[in-house]
Motif scaffolding. Sequence first.
Motif, PDB file in Angstrom:
ATOM      1  N   CYS A  34      51.092 -65.607 -31.010  1.00  0.00           N
ATOM      2  CA  CYS A  34      52.104 -64.697 -31.534  1.00  0.00           C
ATOM      3  C   CYS A  34      52.745 -65.297 -32.786  1.00  0.00           C
ATOM      4  O   CYS A  34      52.814 -66.523 -32.945  1.00  0.00           O
ATOM      5  N   CYS A  35      53.201 -64.432 -33.691  1.00  0.00           N
ATOM      6  CA  CYS A  35      53.703 -64.896 -34.985  1.00  0.00           C
ATOM      7  C   CYS A  35      54.933 -65.788 -34.839  1.00  0.00           C
ATOM      8  O   CYS A  35      55.172 -66.668 -35.674  1.00  0.00           O
ATOM      9  N   GLN A  36      55.722 -65.593 -33.787  1.00  0.00           N
ATOM     10  CA  GLN A  36      56.930 -66.396 -33.610  1.00  0.00           C
ATOM     11  C   GLN A  36      56.621 -67.875 -33.367  1.00  0.00           C
ATOM     12  O   GLN A  36      57.496 -68.736 -33.530  1.00  0.00           O
ATOM     13  N   LEU A  37      55.404 -68.181 -32.970  1.00  0.00           N
ATOM     14  CA  LEU A  37      55.034 -69.567 -32.685  1.00  0.00           C
ATOM     15  C   LEU A  37      54.187 -70.174 -33.793  1.00  0.00           C
ATOM     16  O   LEU A  37      53.594 -71.244 -33.592  1.00  0.00           O
ATOM     17  N   SER A  38      54.104 -69.538 -34.945  1.00  0.00           N
ATOM     18  CA  SER A  38      53.216 -70.025 -36.008  1.00  0.00           C
ATOM     19  C   SER A  38      53.566 -71.451 -36.429  1.00  0.00           C
ATOM     20  O   SER A  38      52.680 -72.275 -36.678  1.00  0.00           O
ATOM     21  N   HIS A  39      54.881 -71.769 -36.513  1.00  0.00           N
ATOM     22  CA  HIS A  39      55.261 -73.120 -36.943  1.00  0.00           C
ATOM     23  C   HIS A  39      54.914 -74.155 -35.880  1.00  0.00           C
ATOM     24  O   HIS A  39      54.548 -75.292 -36.204  1.00  0.00           O
ATOM     25  N   ILE A  40      55.000 -73.766 -34.604  1.00  0.00           N
ATOM     26  CA  ILE A  40      54.638 -74.695 -33.535  1.00  0.00           C
ATOM     27  C   ILE A  40      53.128 -74.891 -33.497  1.00  0.00           C
ATOM     28  O   ILE A  40      52.644 -76.006 -33.284  1.00  0.00           O
ATOM     29  N   ARG A  41      52.355 -73.820 -33.729  1.00  0.00           N
ATOM     30  CA  ARG A  41      50.898 -73.959 -33.789  1.00  0.00           C
ATOM     31  C   ARG A  41      50.495 -74.927 -34.895  1.00  0.00           C
ATOM     32  O   ARG A  41      49.633 -75.790 -34.699  1.00  0.00           O
ATOM     33  N   SER A  42      51.100 -74.781 -36.060  1.00  0.00           N
ATOM     34  CA  SER A  42      50.778 -75.672 -37.184  1.00  0.00           C
ATOM     35  C   SER A  42      51.116 -77.117 -36.844  1.00  0.00           C
ATOM     36  O   SER A  42      50.363 -78.050 -37.153  1.00  0.00           O
TER      37      SER A  42
END
Length: 277
Positions: A96-104
Amino acid sequence: MSIRLVNRAEKETYTFFDKRVVQPEPELYYRSDFSILFIEKGEGVIQVNGQTSEFSEQNIIVIGPYIPHRIVSAHDSLITAIVFRMKAMGEDFINCCQLSHIRSFLERSSYGLKYSGSACRKAFRIADRIENTFGFREVINLFEILDILSLSGNHKILTNEPVSTPIIDKNKQMIDRIKHYIEQHSQDVIYVEALAQQFNMAESTFIRFFKSNAGVSFTKYLNRVRIDKACHLLTTCSDTIASISATVGYSSLSNFNRQFRCIIGTTPRQYRCSLCA
């Protein structure tokens, strides 16, 4: 130095994360999940991909899955770790887009990351509240830590290149194939002997390989996949609990109820009612 796999087999009930004290390791080792190391006391060095970095009190080190590393510290040091698997949350949630920074941030952990400064102090305070009760609040605490670290620029990369070894890559590719098969056929009757033959292993070899590389036994992993699918159905359709039980692969409703309570901590009916209230 040799490379071996360290898994969570001593705590098979763990499905998402586990907080533990890090014990000294005489050789390089790797885990099948992410590790956040909290240097609570003492100092030492960590070796990642042939490169050595120093650490001291109040540092935090993040190591990605399948990254061989070794920690050397003073005998009176205290290092705790939160070991977690993101895939336990489901692909849709992770992407989900809200977790993009955590994925990176988690992708960068394949290089090994060392944090210091104010972000560490905040993360330490939150980590102190985690006590392995595995309640929802503790999941929120873990995501707060991930959020803090992912937004902090005060970190050092521990190796210049992502770590990769033929043995680890081969094991990872194989366990991913096995997991994918299980997820696609979890509603069917899956016999370990037949599954082992499909992946060209003896049954005993398959059992050891799966537990070592997945960190949990085949049976527990299969139950987790089935219960995850049941949770989705309980909140998205009006089918009876008995029907959902059969749909996800259980021939016995009582066994389904037992496995559901063991993994989720409540009954299927209570779970559905709590989300529909």
